[in-house]
Every structure is written in structure tokens, then in C-alpha cells.
Scaffold this motif. Structure first.
Motif, PDB file in Angstrom:
ATOM      1  N   VAL A 192       0.278   8.523  -7.936  1.00  0.00           N
ATOM      2  CA  VAL A 192      -1.111   7.098  -8.100  1.00  0.00           C
ATOM      3  C   VAL A 192      -0.550   6.994  -6.721  1.00  0.00           C
ATOM      4  CG1 VAL A 192      -2.006   5.656  -9.038  1.00  0.00           C
ATOM      5  CG2 VAL A 192      -1.861   7.650 -10.919  1.00  0.00           C
ATOM      6  N   HIS A 193      -1.622   6.100  -6.609  1.00  0.00           N
ATOM      7  CA  HIS A 193      -1.760   5.129  -4.501  1.00  0.00           C
ATOM      8  C   HIS A 193      -1.858   4.443  -5.251  1.00  0.00           C
ATOM      9  CE1 HIS A 193      -2.297   9.898  -3.906  1.00  0.00           C
ATOM     10  NE2 HIS A 193      -3.447  10.042  -4.514  1.00  0.00           N
ATOM     11  N   ALA A 194      -1.823   3.236  -4.488  1.00  0.00           N
ATOM     12  CA  ALA A 194      -2.149   2.202  -4.110  1.00  0.00           C
ATOM     13  C   ALA A 194      -2.770   2.058  -3.113  1.00  0.00           C
ATOM     14  CB  ALA A 194      -0.999   1.171  -4.708  1.00  0.00           C
ATOM     15  N   LEU A 195      -3.491   0.567  -2.867  1.00  0.00           N
ATOM     16  CA  LEU A 195      -3.968   0.201  -2.224  1.00  0.00           C
ATOM     17  C   LEU A 195      -3.961  -1.540  -1.679  1.00  0.00           C
ATOM     18  CD1 LEU A 195      -7.854   0.933  -1.936  1.00  0.00           C
ATOM     19  CD2 LEU A 195      -5.832   2.176  -0.662  1.00  0.00           C
TER      20      LEU A 195
ATOM     21  N   TRP B  33       5.697   4.300  -8.947  1.00  0.00           N
ATOM     22  CA  TRP B  33       5.799   3.206  -9.017  1.00  0.00           C
ATOM     23  C   TRP B  33       7.856   3.061  -8.767  1.00  0.00           C
ATOM     24  CZ3 TRP B  33       6.020  -0.594  -6.165  1.00  0.00           C
ATOM     25  CH2 TRP B  33       6.747  -1.979  -6.172  1.00  0.00           C
ATOM     26  N   GLN B  34       7.989   3.358 -10.448  1.00  0.00           N
ATOM     27  CA  GLN B  34       9.543   3.273 -10.926  1.00  0.00           C
ATOM     28  C   GLN B  34      10.468   3.942 -10.527  1.00  0.00           C
ATOM     29  OE1 GLN B  34       9.253   2.662 -15.597  1.00  0.00           O
ATOM     30  NE2 GLN B  34      10.648   1.467 -15.225  1.00  0.00           N
ATOM     31  N   ARG B  35      11.435   3.871 -11.122  1.00  0.00           N
ATOM     32  CA  ARG B  35      12.786   3.952 -10.693  1.00  0.00           C
ATOM     33  C   ARG B  35      13.091   5.467 -11.159  1.00  0.00           C
ATOM     34  NH1 ARG B  35      17.832   3.276  -7.197  1.00  0.00           N
ATOM     35  NH2 ARG B  35      17.476   1.007  -5.395  1.00  0.00           N
TER      36      ARG B  35
ATOM     37  N   GLU C 261       0.795  -0.755  -0.182  1.00  0.00           N
ATOM     38  CA  GLU C 261      -0.039  -0.400  -0.394  1.00  0.00           C
ATOM     39  C   GLU C 261       0.970   1.074  -0.051  1.00  0.00           C
ATOM     40  OE1 GLU C 261      -4.034   0.369   2.768  1.00  0.00           O
ATOM     41  OE2 GLU C 261      -1.535   1.581   3.766  1.00  0.00           O
ATOM     42  N   PHE C 262       0.582   1.943  -0.114  1.00  0.00           N
ATOM     43  CA  PHE C 262       1.276   3.412  -0.752  1.00  0.00           C
ATOM     44  C   PHE C 262       0.333   4.376  -1.307  1.00  0.00           C
ATOM     45  CE2 PHE C 262       2.048   3.782  -5.366  1.00  0.00           C
ATOM     46  CZ  PHE C 262       2.522   2.364  -6.033  1.00  0.00           C
ATOM     47  N   ASP C 263       0.486   5.308  -1.033  1.00  0.00           N
ATOM     48  CA  ASP C 263       0.194   6.907  -1.310  1.00  0.00           C
ATOM     49  C   ASP C 263       1.922   7.923  -1.417  1.00  0.00           C
ATOM     50  OD1 ASP C 263      -0.507   9.676  -1.124  1.00  0.00           O
ATOM     51  OD2 ASP C 263      -0.506   9.927   1.262  1.00  0.00           O
ATOM     52  N   GLY C 264       0.755   7.574  -2.951  1.00  0.00           N
ATOM     53  CA  GLY C 264       1.493   8.168  -3.945  1.00  0.00           C
ATOM     54  C   GLY C 264       2.431   9.789  -4.538  1.00  0.00           C
ATOM     55  N   ARG C 265       1.294  10.527  -3.194  1.00  0.00           N
ATOM     56  CA  ARG C 265       2.324  11.901  -3.286  1.00  0.00           C
ATOM     57  C   ARG C 265       3.238  12.380  -3.631  1.00  0.00           C
ATOM     58  NH1 ARG C 265      -2.541  13.689   1.363  1.00  0.00           N
ATOM     59  NH2 ARG C 265      -2.437  12.117   2.019  1.00  0.00           N
TER      60      ARG C 265
ATOM     61  N   PRO D 127      -7.264  14.273 -13.329  1.00  0.00           N
ATOM     62  CA  PRO D 127      -5.703  14.875 -13.042  1.00  0.00           C
ATOM     63  C   PRO D 127      -5.199  12.823 -12.176  1.00  0.00           C
ATOM     64  CG  PRO D 127      -7.036  15.729 -11.396  1.00  0.00           C
ATOM     65  CD  PRO D 127      -7.941  14.771 -12.183  1.00  0.00           C
ATOM     66  N   PRO D 128      -3.427  12.296 -11.856  1.00  0.00           N
ATOM     67  CA  PRO D 128      -3.654  10.888 -10.742  1.00  0.00           C
ATOM     68  C   PRO D 128      -4.614  11.330  -9.319  1.00  0.00           C
ATOM     69  CG  PRO D 128      -1.815  12.959 -10.898  1.00  0.00           C
ATOM     70  CD  PRO D 128      -2.651  13.927 -11.419  1.00  0.00           C
ATOM     71  N   ASP D 129      -4.665  12.248  -8.530  1.00  0.00           N
ATOM     72  CA  ASP D 129      -4.973  12.555  -7.393  1.00  0.00           C
ATOM     73  C   ASP D 129      -6.046  11.171  -6.787  1.00  0.00           C
ATOM     74  OD1 ASP D 129      -4.121  14.934  -8.521  1.00  0.00           O
ATOM     75  OD2 ASP D 129      -4.821  15.844  -6.467  1.00  0.00           O
TER      76      ASP D 129
END
Lengths: 245, 245
Positions: free
Chosen positions: B55-58, B18-20, B9-13, B234-236
Motif C-alpha cells: 500500500v502506498h502513501a501520498l 508501514w510498521q517495522r 510520501e512512499f511507494d509501497g511496492r 489488492p493492495p496495489d
């Protein structure tokens, strides 16, 4: 003068609480400065409840008297524009009678306390939930919570700094429900003592962890002794959700 | 070497995605550095999807190969401790066969896009929702969304930077539901083109605002022309919610 009632949402993380403080930002100050910028008037905001530092609101009610003629919708739009980037939003605004008072006319207040009951660290909700890593028995918490319903001397669940004249309050509702990883505690009363909700949640968490029984909650209540309380739940998870008039 | 699957899980703010990236923090880098701190090994993480900046991920799935003997629970605990204070959490960790691949074994991906449809400014969810101030007709959006279901050439809904070999994809599900002030768009497919979900949401928002009809969505799809698209959402508001194997 016209009296306006404001329905206010705020994220309490950057604030010292609702009430104006000499040494840090408050929601009251943010709103009063916005009112002054709109009207040129030094107005005072009165709220249904004075939340502590780090406590949030989904539906705080406040009122303010303004001399300058302005439509409620225009007022809320102007306040919201001026409040940016502070995380405070006026959700609704209406004209109320001059004898309507956000604090003294309020017949009921409702809070929600949010626990995220999981082991993994917080991501999206730092400062917005209380994280409890060990499994909580929400049903046991709900059962114990019912011991606190009714009219009692809540001295055990009252901050040493509480300014209320009497420790006797009537608690109308204290429900504990689990929604997936979340444990939500919903409390309603005409009014609450300082730290009462967080103190009750702290006691109920002891029950949820299996350290206390419902009888221990009753005994703590009857002891009327602040020392009987193991801990206050942190402000992070506390939301003022509704004021009833 | 043992292959571990991680549910993340991550907060993308705060991330560039994701990618390096050479010029900013990424979720992949945060996790790879944590793995290296635990194991002393320079491991590479592979994810089910490479999310964009903000962008976020659950429930992102990733895998990593580790030589050092370690139990999955110990690994996730150590990673979570080392990831602090980055808003990335390992929710689950298990050993998988050596031929299991987070990206290539993935048979389905699901996203949720969150719109907060209200006029008042954001407080708790800045960067976590797309705020649309004017009322959206969610039922009309849902109806128009069904025009996109099935196997199509999605060139209209594809970023100019998309690296997919073909613009032809099968969209399994695109649902729009209203929950109070929220409009949620849920999308599922074997795989998506770059910016496909945000592009589809942008088109559906036009429908929700009454500027486009469902026929306009069909016409935009059939035109296979990126210029037909009024805007990307938007990505939000975008959350990667599930990877299916």
C-alpha cells in the motif's frame, strides 16, 4: 499479406529505445518476437517515431504485415500475452490498407515532456519525470516557447547524430502548463529532429530558472549552433503521445 | 526533546508495510534508520495509519521526538538524502507541540483507491493500480457506495486480523468517479478497520461488474459476516492520501 496498425504503449525504462539494437533490448525487438511467436513469421515493425533509450510512449503507432489469417482483436490479445512481463502493451489493433505506412503516412507527431518541480526526491516516478528542484516559472517558459513556433532552421536544437536531411522543421505547438508540482511541455509538429524536444525543453528550463530570457532563446535559435544550448533535458520525462494520419 | 511532524510520501511496492517487521523492509524502519543516522538517536516514528504491504502513501503523517537541536528544513533535507534509494520522501517537516500525536491527534483519514479499467496489460503502473479488464459501471458503484455511508457495524468489511476494539465505525465519504480508463474510489472517515477500504472496493467492484446490486451491498453490511464478501481488492491500488488534525 494483411497490414495491421498497432497502437502501442510502453515504459521506456528497460529499453535501449524503439529501434532494434545489437547490444540491448528494444521495443521493436520485443514486438517482433511476439509477432513471430504468434504467426511463425519474421515480420518487421515500422513505427511513427524512433524513440531514444529511456523515452516512453502512451500512443506510438506502428504497422506490421502478416500472412497468416488472424483477426485484429485476436492478434492484440496474443501479442499482449506474449509481451509479458515487458512493459509494452498493444492498446488497439486494426487492419489498414497496404499503402498505409506508420512512418511515411504520419502527418503529425505529439510529445509531452513531464517535469516534477519539487525539492523532495522522487518516489513513484523515478525514470518517468525530470526532477527540477528549484522553482520554475512556467509562464515565462511558455512565453519563450512561442519564439520557437513556426518554420525554422533548428540546428541549435538538433543532436550531432541526427540523420534528417534538413534541419528545417515547422513547429506547430509548444505549450508549457503548470499543474501543481508538475510542469508539462506539449509539442506538436509534422516531424522532429533527433533530440529536438529534449533540447527545446533544456532551453526552456533555463528560462524557467531565470537564467535565460525569451530573447536568449531567439538568439540561440538564430545562431544555428549546437554549442549555444546549455543542456538536453534527460529522456526520463519524454513521452510520445500521439501520431496523426 | 523536540517533536517533529513529517509529511511522508512512499511507494509501497518494496515494503512489507508501514510498521517495522522482523522479516522484511518497512517504511518505519527506513525512516527510523535515517533519523538515527542524522541524530545518533534511536527514535521511534508514530504514523497516522499503519498501511499494509504494497500500500502506498501520498501524504502520510508521522511524528518523531529528537533531542539534538536541528532545524526542520535541515532535518527533512538530511532524511531525504539518507533515504535514497528507497522510494520514501519527506515532503514537509515542522515542529509541533509535545502533546501532538500523529496517530491519536488525527481526526480524519482519507484514502484513494485506483482501478485501471482496461483490457490491455499494465506498463507504467504495475503495483500502483488494480487492473480490472471488464468494463465497470462507475455510476452504479457510486450509488451502491452511498449505502455504506454513516455509522455501521463493518464486521463484513473487516480483516480477521483486525485489532480494533469495535467493528463500529462512521464512514464519512465514499465516492466513485470515472476519469477515462480510471475508476477512482475516495474514502474518508475518522478511522478505518483493517482492510476496510480494500473490502469495500472489492464489494463495489462486484456492483461495477453487474454481479451485485446496491441491495446486495446493504445485505452484506447488515449480515455482519466476513464470509459474505466476495474478495478484497489488492493492495496495489490503495493510497493513503491525507491525515486531518
Amino acid at each position: 499479406m494483411t497490414r495491421f496498425s498497432l497502437l502501442v504503449e510502453f515504459d521506456g525504462r528497460p529499453f535501449m529505445g524503439w529501434q532494434r539494437q545489437a547490444h540491448g533490448p528494444s521495443v521493436q525487438q520485443a514486438l517482433e518476437e511476439a509477432v513471430q511467436a504468434v504467426t511463425g513469421e519474421q515480420a518487421v515493425l515500422h513505427a511513427a517515431g524512433r524513440t531514444d533509450a529511456g523515452v516512453h510512449a502512451l500512443g506510438m503507432r506502428a504497422h506490421v504485415d502478416i500472412g497468416k489469417p488472424i483477426e485484429p482483436f485476436r492478434l492484440s490479445e496474443a501479442l499482449n500475452a506474449l509481451l509479458r512481463p515487458a512493459p509494452v502493451a498493444v492498446l488497439a489493433c486494426e487492419v489498414v490498407p497496404d499503402d498505409w505506412h506508420a512512418r511515411f503516412s504520419c502527418r503529425g507527431r505529439a510529445y509531452e515532456y513531464r517535469i516534477l518541480n519539487r525539492r523532495a526526491p522522487l518516489t513513484f516516478e523515478k525514470g518517468l519525470v525530470w526532477q527540477v528542484g528549484r522553482p520554475l516559472d512556467a509562464a515565462a517558459m511558455h512565453g519563450a516557447a512561442q519564439r520557437l513556433i513556426g518554420r525554422h532552421d533548428f540546428t541549435t536544437f538538433r543532436s550531432a547524430h541526427c540523420q534528417s536531411e534538413s534541419p528545417i522543421k515547422s513547429l506547430d505547438r509548444l505549450e508549457v502548463v503548470r499543474e501543481g508540482e508538475r510542469v508539462l511541455i506539449r509539442a506538436a509538429a509534422r516531424s522532429f529532429l533527433h533530440h529536438q524536444v529534449r533540447s527545446m525543453v533544456g532551453a526552456l528550463a533555463q528560462v524557467g530558472l531565470g537564467r535565460w530570457t525569451a530573447d536568449d532563446v531567439t538568439a540561440a535559435l538564430e545562431a544555428r549552433d549546437r554549442q549555444r544550448l546549455p543542456l538536453n533535458a534527460p529522456p526520463d520525462g519524454l513521452f510520445f503521445v500521439d501520431a496523426i494520419y
